[in-house]
Design a protein around this motif. Sequence first.
Motif, PDB file in Angstrom:
ATOM      1  N   UNK A 159    -110.281 -41.541 -10.195  1.00 46.10           N
ATOM      2  CA  UNK A 159    -111.174 -42.633  -9.804  1.00 46.10           C
ATOM      3  C   UNK A 159    -112.335 -42.673 -10.790  1.00 46.10           C
ATOM      4  N   UNK A 160    -112.626 -43.861 -11.314  1.00 49.36           N
ATOM      5  CA  UNK A 160    -113.762 -44.056 -12.214  1.00 49.36           C
ATOM      6  C   UNK A 160    -114.569 -45.255 -11.737  1.00 49.36           C
ATOM      7  N   UNK A 193    -119.949 -52.190 -12.504  1.00 55.26           N
ATOM      8  CA  UNK A 193    -119.868 -52.011 -11.055  1.00 55.26           C
ATOM      9  C   UNK A 193    -118.452 -52.322 -10.560  1.00 55.26           C
ATOM     10  N   UNK A 194    -117.477 -51.728 -11.236  1.00 53.15           N
ATOM     11  CA  UNK A 194    -116.069 -51.884 -10.880  1.00 53.15           C
ATOM     12  C   UNK A 194    -115.413 -50.506 -10.855  1.00 53.15           C
ATOM     13  N   UNK A 236    -105.245 -49.657 -10.774  1.00 54.33           N
ATOM     14  CA  UNK A 236    -105.802 -50.718  -9.949  1.00 54.33           C
ATOM     15  C   UNK A 236    -107.295 -50.833 -10.250  1.00 54.33           C
ATOM     16  N   UNK A 237    -107.774 -52.057 -10.365  1.00 56.38           N
ATOM     17  CA  UNK A 237    -109.188 -52.318 -10.618  1.00 56.38           C
ATOM     18  C   UNK A 237    -109.758 -53.041  -9.410  1.00 56.38           C
ATOM     19  N   UNK A 245    -119.556 -60.921  -6.318  1.00 59.51           N
ATOM     20  CA  UNK A 245    -121.013 -61.066  -6.421  1.00 59.51           C
ATOM     21  C   UNK A 245    -121.686 -59.852  -7.046  1.00 59.51           C
ATOM     22  N   UNK A 246    -121.190 -58.642  -6.757  1.00 57.61           N
ATOM     23  CA  UNK A 246    -121.852 -57.436  -7.237  1.00 57.61           C
ATOM     24  C   UNK A 246    -121.355 -57.003  -8.618  1.00 57.61           C
ATOM     25  N   UNK A 247    -120.133 -57.334  -8.965  1.00 55.38           N
ATOM     26  CA  UNK A 247    -119.580 -56.923 -10.264  1.00 55.38           C
ATOM     27  C   UNK A 247    -119.921 -57.944 -11.341  1.00 55.38           C
ATOM     28  N   UNK A 248    -119.787 -57.505 -12.600  1.00 50.92           N
ATOM     29  CA  UNK A 248    -120.061 -58.384 -13.741  1.00 50.92           C
ATOM     30  C   UNK A 248    -119.031 -58.116 -14.829  1.00 50.92           C
TER      31      UNK A 248
END
Length: 366
Positions: free
Chosen positions: A180-181, A187-188, A199-200, A205-208
Amino acid sequence: VVGTSCGSIQIWSCFGSSVSTRPLGAVYSAHGGTKPVTFVTFIGDGSKIASRSDSDDTVRIWNVEKMEKDGGGSFSRKRSGGDGGHSPSLLLATCRGLPALNESANCAFSPDGTVVCAGSSVNPREPNCCGKLKFYRLPEEPKNGKPIKEAKKEKKKKETAILDPIVELDVAPNASVLVVQWHPKLNQIAVGTSDGLIHVLFDQTLSSKGALIPSSRSVRPSDGLSDLLRTRAPTGSAAFLAGSNANIQTPNALPLFREEARATRKVKEEVRKDPEKTKLPQPPVTGGIKTGTGAGGNISFAQSVYSQNIQKIVKNKNIAGQDPREELFKHNEGKSYVSKAYEGDVQRILAEKTVEEEMEEPSSKR
């Protein structure tokens, strides 16, 4: 920070020229007894350490300041045979419900350090099993290092927090979650599973950037007629492969029959600037005659000199309405171009007989 096979967590200094023989801080029997510590990681600000072992089903959160201050002295080696004994100021929390069947199992902190996530391992032989990704919320602490609830009740005995997952996600059916990373800027979360997939996980809204870029592209609508023809095409034919977006790989084919990869935008712009590949015509001569590599029109140096001389001659002359023959006759005044051919003895005999007469004579007279 390192985790050892004997079950200890050690913090070493990487600064300075001198070689240190003792760690700055250490915790012995971190996961109880001599269970090996297979993974350790720092939080973003370096105040906490998360550890994991493949011999138990927990992730433990440690206080770095307390570890460096006591050097692991809050837990005696004599008591290392048990599963407990760590002070609550050193062992802040224990996240349970995380079985690990391999040494590559890890955990990750969120960018703000309030949540820790880890994956669970499953036995693939069991029916209807699924590897899960679990999230745990860490207890809040004030600036003095004490938990907020315990700071109000100092007389109450402090205990290590036992955390249960706040969110569980089914990620890998019939497979285990290995790695897990959690990316601090995007923020993913990237999750690697034992079935060879990645899997990503992201939030709109929170990720970019990252996975948001390809996911935001709309899928091209399918044509009904093309789908019908594709279903009726024989397996392995060109129409079948074109419909399934599969290319025929021919590395040993001639360049004429070799399929090249689609050019990107940057490659197309570079090809457009190349005059040989685009077969651009030579630009016309503008602003006077130029010679050299930058000249256009294929004009030699002699032609350019001749043109310049003609321009100098007719520059100040107005020849409109004049007969050009008058200018030509001026060059013939007092000159004869054919008289020299008739000068001298024009009656001189060049030959007594012609070639035909010589051929008719008998050979005896020759």
